[in-house]
Every structure is written in C-alpha cells, then in structure tokens.
Design an enzyme around this catalytic site. Structure first.
Site, PDB file in Angstrom:
ATOM      1  N   GLY A 170      19.031 -49.931 -57.499  1.00 11.17           N
ATOM      2  CA  GLY A 170      19.099 -51.002 -58.483  1.00 11.17           C
ATOM      3  C   GLY A 170      20.296 -51.892 -58.233  1.00 11.17           C
ATOM      4  N   GLY A 186      22.736 -55.344 -60.177  1.00 10.74           N
ATOM      5  CA  GLY A 186      23.004 -56.151 -61.353  1.00 10.74           C
ATOM      6  C   GLY A 186      23.953 -57.270 -61.012  1.00 10.74           C
ATOM      7  N   GLY A 187      24.543 -57.869 -62.049  1.00 10.82           N
ATOM      8  CA  GLY A 187      25.390 -59.030 -61.845  1.00 10.82           C
ATOM      9  C   GLY A 187      26.656 -58.744 -61.067  1.00 10.82           C
ATOM     10  N   PHE A 188      27.145 -57.494 -61.118  1.00  9.92           N
ATOM     11  CA  PHE A 188      28.422 -57.196 -60.495  1.00  9.92           C
ATOM     12  C   PHE A 188      28.349 -56.127 -59.412  1.00  9.92           C
ATOM     13  CE2 PHE A 188      29.703 -58.865 -64.679  1.00  9.92           C
ATOM     14  CZ  PHE A 188      30.488 -59.927 -64.238  1.00  9.92           C
ATOM     15  N   GLY A 189      27.163 -55.712 -59.020  1.00 11.21           N
ATOM     16  CA  GLY A 189      27.125 -54.715 -57.970  1.00 11.21           C
ATOM     17  C   GLY A 189      25.777 -54.054 -57.798  1.00 11.21           C
ATOM     18  N   VAL A 244      23.644 -50.154 -57.453  1.00 13.66           N
ATOM     19  CA  VAL A 244      23.624 -48.730 -57.773  1.00 13.66           C
ATOM     20  C   VAL A 244      22.828 -48.002 -56.703  1.00 13.66           C
ATOM     21  CG1 VAL A 244      22.991 -46.968 -59.472  1.00 13.66           C
ATOM     22  CG2 VAL A 244      23.816 -49.203 -60.241  1.00 13.66           C
ATOM     23  N   LYS A 260      27.842 -46.437 -58.274  1.00 16.58           N
ATOM     24  CA  LYS A 260      27.864 -47.867 -58.567  1.00 16.58           C
ATOM     25  C   LYS A 260      28.991 -48.516 -57.790  1.00 16.58           C
ATOM     26  CE  LYS A 260      27.486 -51.196 -62.331  1.00 16.58           C
ATOM     27  NZ  LYS A 260      27.308 -51.352 -63.782  1.00 16.58           N
ATOM     28  N   ASP A 313      26.569 -53.743 -75.046  1.00 21.28           N
ATOM     29  CA  ASP A 313      25.405 -54.180 -74.266  1.00 21.28           C
ATOM     30  C   ASP A 313      24.280 -53.156 -74.369  1.00 21.28           C
ATOM     31  OD1 ASP A 313      23.920 -55.903 -72.709  1.00 21.28           O
ATOM     32  OD2 ASP A 313      24.740 -55.198 -70.798  1.00 21.28           O
TER      33      ASP A 313
END
Length: 329
Positions: free
Chosen positions: A67, A69-72, A74, A87, A188
């Site tokens: 997976g 996301g916005g910052f890295g 996984v 992560k 979040d």
C-alpha cells in the site's frame, strides 16, 4: 496534511549509522517528551512490551509493497521471523509535513492494546544501500491484517450483518478509549485506517495525523493546519476551534454510519460539503431503512446522531460510547 508538531520535536537526521542497527533521534529527546523510549536490544524475538529506537536491518527481510499514501509506502515483510508491516515515510513535496507525519505516527507507539496496531521499532536513519532517496524514517509495526474496514464495507459482496457492524464499532471505540485515556487523539479515524485481522478484530492504524494533548487542564490546542480526511473531519476543527477527543468521536459516528449503510457519506464538491457541514449542520442521511426498520437500527441512529452533534460537549466520551455500544445487542 498532518497536525503540526513543535519544531523542537523535529530533530536532525545526522546520527551515527551502522549496517546492523541504526539509532533514531527518538532515543535522545528531551525529558518529558512522549517519544522518549528505551533502545532495548532484541534477542531472537521481538519485544512485545517496549518498542525500540533501533531497527536491526539484517533481520528485516522479504519486503513486498502492499500500500501507499501521501507520505510513504507500506510493505509486508519479516522481522526476527515475525510477520510485520513496514512503513517508509518519504519526503514527497513538503519535507516539514513529511517529518511531522513521521513523528505523529509515534504518538501512540508506547501504548499496548489489542485494538491498536503495535509499533515494534522506528528510526530516522536508513542504510545507504537500502535508501531510495528522500527517506524521512522507517517504522516497523505488527502486521495486523491485509484487510481494512473500507474494503469490508465497499469491496466485499457478502452481507454485513448489523451485529457484526456493532462488533467492529465496539473494537474501534475500545481503541479510542485507550488512546484518549493517554492523551492522544487520532484525528484521522475512517474505515481505511481500521485494519481487520484474520480473527475479525479491528485495530486502529495510521497515526500520521495524531496529536498529543497537553497535560495542563487549562491548555487549549488549535491546529494551524488541519489533518485528516474531510468527510470525517469534525466541524470545530474546520472552524479553527480547540482540539479534543470529541473530534475522534465525530469521526467514529461517520464511520459507524458507513458500516451500517455501506454507502459513501457524501456526494458532491468538497468545498460545498465542508461549508454545509459547518454552516448548515450537514450530515449523512439517517432515513435509510437500516435505521428505521428495527429497534436495533433505531438505537444505532440515536447513537450516531449524538456522536456527530455539532456541539462537541454533547457528544459522548469514548467511555460513554463503549457503554452505549454494550447495551445495543
């Protein structure tokens, strides 16, 4: 964008590097910081009580991306023969925001609870031969499952029974109860950030927007930049008011509504939705059959209405939320 963290928490990256293990600045933070942890050594097995400010890179193997996301990104891998999630936080556009996200991920790292994803180790250093450039930090966590509530709600074809929805909701409420008791707000909470284990246990993950509340009873924290997902964001945060655990309870209400209806909370333009949430008390519809055709549905409707009340003081605490959920079935 994650919640801001004081610049004093954003420590320099230039620390000694060894091939086998790499210490992070979190082991050297000032007294009183929530990031102060013992750099415990690992001997064959991962320590379950404490998390480490050292990653033993030789024992981190078989990383497969699962997976992003916005910052890295996984990854799934193994660490001392235990299946883990890793992560890697990288600087995408805004380096300060990326570093804030990394440190926020560790706000709950000292906590141990069956409904919160356990942090095993974290570091801001990466051996050169393993770095892809722009690395902010690496976090090794328990692998809590390949499925999240977003996929359960919208990706599975089988029926999602109401008692199962209440069970999932109870797991999330237990996680919030533990977080809030230790002065941490998630900020979040949404289905995509709730992992579901093979045993069907929900575990709260992704603390990149989280915030550690002040221990002073008279302190009011306001976020200069709002983190989280707009569909689940409490209206008081949109208005620039103080942060409290009740913001997570609001997000819980939206999440529970999604579980029961299996529908997206809103349709339409983002800015119009945000304005209507604040100015006109817009919320997802509670006229669905699931809320009107059974006594249990009616009880769920009442609880959800309380959770997303526009006045934070009218929302239940996590303790009260757990009690209300316990008497639903």
């Amino acid at each position: 964008m994650p919640s801001p963290i004081p610049v004093t928490r954003l420590l320099p990256k230039a620390f000694g590097l060894e091939f086998g293990a790499c210490s992070s600045p979190i082991s050297k933070t000032a007294s009183g910081s929530t990031l102060r942890v013992p750099a415990n050594a690992l001997h064959g097995k991962i320590a379950h009580r404490l998390w480490s400010s050292v990653i033993h890179w030789r024992d981190l193997r078989a990383l497969v991306p699962i997976g992003s996301g916005g910052f890295g990104t996984v990854f799934k891998g193994t660490y001392f023969d235990e299946t883990v999630a890793v992560k890697k936080v990288r600087c995408v556009k805004n380096k300060l925001a990326s570093r804030q996200s990394f440190w926020a991920e560790l706000n709950a790292a000292h906590l141990r609870h069956q409904n919160i994803v356990r942090v095993i180790a974290a570091t801001t250093c990466t051996p050169a031969h393993l770095s892809a450039g722009g690395d902010i930090g690496t976090i090794v966590m328990e692998f809590a499952g390949a499925l999240n509530l977003q996929q359960v709600i919208y990706g599975l074809s089988e029926p999602l029974l109401m008692d199962k929805c209440v069970g999932y909701s109870t797991d999330v409420a237990r996680a919030l109860q533990h977080l809030h008791a230790h002065g941490v707000v998630h900020l979040d909470l949404k289905p995509a950030n709730v992992l579901v284990s093979e045993q069907g246990v929900c575990k709260l993950a992704d603390f990149g927007c989280s915030f550690k509340l002040s221990s002073r009873s008279d302190a009011v924290t306001r976020l200069s930049e709002i983190g989280g997902t707009f569909t689940h964001r409490a209206p008081e945060l949109l208005k620039g008011e103080g942060v409290s655990p009740r913001a997570d309870v609001y997000s819980f209400g939206i999440t529970m509504w999604q579980l029961l209806t299996r529908e997206p909370p809103y349709d339409g333009d983002r800015q119009h939705i945000l304005y209507a949430v604040v100015a006109y008390n817009l919320r997802p519809s509670l006229t669905r059959d699931v809320f009107t055709q059974s006594p249990l549905g009616q009880k769920c409707e009442k609880l959800i209405s309380l959770c997303w009340d526009g006045d934070p003081s009218m929302r239940p605490t996590a303790d009260q939320l757990l009690h209300e959920l316990s008497v639903l079935l």
